[in-house]
Scaffold this motif. Structure first.
Motif, mmCIF file in Angstrom:
data_model
loop_
_atom_site.group_PDB
_atom_site.id
_atom_site.type_symbol
_atom_site.label_atom_id
_atom_site.label_comp_id
_atom_site.label_asym_id
_atom_site.label_seq_id
_atom_site.Cartn_x
_atom_site.Cartn_y
_atom_site.Cartn_z
ATOM 1 N N ILE A 114 0.828 -1.194 0.000
ATOM 2 C CA ILE A 114 0.000 0.000 0.000
ATOM 3 C C ILE A 114 0.866 1.249 0.000
ATOM 4 C CG2 ILE A 114 -1.785 1.282 1.224
ATOM 5 C CD1 ILE A 114 -2.696 -1.381 0.000
ATOM 6 N N TYR A 115 1.943 1.237 0.781
ATOM 7 C CA TYR A 115 2.832 2.392 0.838
ATOM 8 C C TYR A 115 3.473 2.655 -0.527
ATOM 9 C CZ TYR A 115 6.277 5.720 2.503
ATOM 10 O OH TYR A 115 7.037 6.854 2.672
ATOM 11 N N PHE A 116 3.897 1.577 -1.196
ATOM 12 C CA PHE A 116 4.499 1.745 -2.523
ATOM 13 C C PHE A 116 3.492 2.309 -3.513
ATOM 14 C CE2 PHE A 116 5.229 0.279 -6.820
ATOM 15 C CZ PHE A 116 6.518 0.747 -7.050
ATOM 16 N N TYR A 163 5.165 -3.158 -11.485
ATOM 17 C CA TYR A 163 4.285 -2.715 -12.575
ATOM 18 C C TYR A 163 2.819 -2.974 -12.218
ATOM 19 C CZ TYR A 163 1.456 -3.214 -16.778
ATOM 20 O OH TYR A 163 0.433 -3.140 -17.690
ATOM 21 N N LEU A 164 2.528 -4.159 -11.713
ATOM 22 C CA LEU A 164 1.156 -4.494 -11.330
ATOM 23 C C LEU A 164 0.632 -3.550 -10.259
ATOM 24 C CD1 LEU A 164 1.511 -8.397 -11.170
ATOM 25 C CD2 LEU A 164 0.332 -7.078 -12.946
ATOM 26 N N LEU A 165 1.489 -3.212 -9.296
ATOM 27 C CA LEU A 165 1.078 -2.311 -8.215
ATOM 28 C C LEU A 165 0.745 -0.917 -8.738
ATOM 29 C CD1 LEU A 165 3.530 -3.155 -5.285
ATOM 30 C CD2 LEU A 165 1.155 -3.878 -5.572
ATOM 31 N N LYS A 166 1.487 -0.468 -9.737
ATOM 32 C CA LYS A 166 1.223 0.858 -10.303
ATOM 33 C C LYS A 166 -0.134 0.908 -10.986
ATOM 34 C CE LYS A 166 6.046 2.221 -11.017
ATOM 35 N NZ LYS A 166 7.099 2.529 -12.027
ATOM 36 N N VAL A 167 -0.582 -0.223 -11.523
ATOM 37 C CA VAL A 167 -1.889 -0.277 -12.182
ATOM 38 C C VAL A 167 -2.999 -0.267 -11.138
ATOM 39 C CG1 VAL A 167 -3.404 -1.624 -13.689
ATOM 40 C CG2 VAL A 167 -0.950 -1.486 -14.172
ATOM 41 N N ASP A 168 -2.931 -1.176 -10.167
ATOM 42 C CA ASP A 168 -3.957 -1.270 -9.117
ATOM 43 C C ASP A 168 -3.454 -2.224 -8.041
ATOM 44 O OD1 ASP A 168 -6.246 -2.033 -7.542
ATOM 45 O OD2 ASP A 168 -7.513 -1.190 -9.110
ATOM 46 N N ALA A 169 -3.250 -1.727 -6.827
ATOM 47 C CA ALA A 169 -2.688 -2.548 -5.754
ATOM 48 C C ALA A 169 -3.613 -3.691 -5.359
ATOM 49 C CB ALA A 169 -2.382 -1.679 -4.533
ATOM 50 N N VAL A 170 -4.929 -3.429 -5.293
ATOM 51 C CA VAL A 170 -5.874 -4.472 -4.875
ATOM 52 C C VAL A 170 -5.975 -5.561 -5.938
ATOM 53 C CG1 VAL A 170 -8.280 -4.975 -4.307
ATOM 54 C CG2 VAL A 170 -7.184 -2.922 -3.397
ATOM 55 N N ARG A 171 -6.131 -5.166 -7.198
ATOM 56 C CA ARG A 171 -6.201 -6.163 -8.280
ATOM 57 C C ARG A 171 -4.887 -6.908 -8.425
ATOM 58 N NH1 ARG A 171 -6.563 -3.329 -13.007
ATOM 59 N NH2 ARG A 171 -6.671 -5.311 -14.111
#
Length: 283
Positions: free
Chosen positions: A173-175, A226-234
């Motif tokens: 979440i922080y990232f 990369y995935l986190l930049k798109v959407d952390a939950v997804r």
């Protein structure tokens, strides 16, 4: 517009699949490597060499700037949660729990990330995403049930494993909020140092270390960011597939059986991922 959206969705799915396949291999690689050397050596060599390679790439080839004075506060917070605490505690716990329980612990991250997202950022998690999380958790529990029955673990090991996952979820979440990365340092591995253990620098150690450095520490981490930049939950939903791939690796490399529980659990995990990645949820 629809074509661009479909391409973006396809890229996200392919990236998630490759990430899950690589990230899932870490527990088995760790178990194999620790048959030859102690955790202190195995994991510190992994992060030192991976860090050196990433620094060379970042500053010599892509010419990225060095962190400025104002960047260090964010770097320290993210590194403490996502590297020092998470991986340090995980390494210690891995000595006290089986690879199966370690895989199950990874699958708790989507639930923790979903809850922390709602509490920390104020973002509302959709009902369909909660349903996908519930299905994924149920699938992983079913798939690991026989393994949990036959696995040995200590209370301390389980507690440390769950605590490490909580730190990891907080780091995710922080990232997502700060968009920062950090070179890896693992001071907590010194707690697992055993001076009486004789380290064997054999082919098993070299293969585990090589796999840790390139596919796990460099490639999968880049895909994860990369995935986190798109959407952390997804992005977190892809962690549900890690135990599924982990079972396959364990069956091939460690002769662990694949049962009907594994198949049933896998189907639930896939259903949960499908619901979580539906095109309507990307809006």
């Amino acid at each position: 517009m629809k074509s661009a959206s479909l391409q973006s969705t396809t890229q996200f799915v392919i990236t998630g699949l490759i990430f899950s396949m690589l990230w899932a291999s870490a527990s088995v690689a760790g178990k194999i490597g620790m048959q030859s050397v102690e955790p202190l050596l195995l994991f510190n060599v992994r992060f030192i060499l991976a860090g050196i390679l990433m620094l060379i790439y970042a500053h010599l080839f892509t010419k990225n700037r060095l962190p400025k004075k104002t960047d260090w506060k964010q770097l320290i917070y993210f590194g403490l949660l996502n590297t020092t605490l998470y991986l340090g505690l995980y390494i210690i716990a891995l000595k006290q729990v089986s690879a199966g329980i370690g895989s199950l612990a990874v699958a708790t991250n989507p639930l923790m990330i979903g809850v922390l997202t709602a509490v920390w950022t104020g973002r509302k998690v959709k009902l369909i995403q909660w349903l996908s999380i519930a299905l994924g958790m149920a699938g992983v529990i079913i798939a690991t049930y026989p393994l949990l029955e036959n696995s040995t673990a200590t209370i301390q090991g389980l507690g440390l494993m769950l605590l490490s996952m909580l730190c990891y979820s907080a780091g995710v979440i922080y990232f997502a909020e700060t968009k920062w990365q950090l070179p890896s340092i693992l001071p907590f591995t010194f707690l697992s140092h055993h001076p009486n253990i004789i380290n064997h620098f054999d082919a098993r150690f070299l293969s585990a270390e090589g796999w840790f450095i390139i596919p796990v520490s460099i490639i999968s981490v880049r895909l994860w960011l990369y995935l986190l930049k798109v959407d952390a939950v997804r992005a977190s939903l892809w962690l549900f597939l890690c135990p599924v791939f982990g079972f396959a690796y364990a069956a091939i490399l460690m002769n662990e059986p694949i049962t009907t529980y594994t198949v049933a659990g896998t189907l639930l995990v896939i259903l949960g991922l499908y619901l979580g990645q539906k095109k309507k949820q990307l809006k």
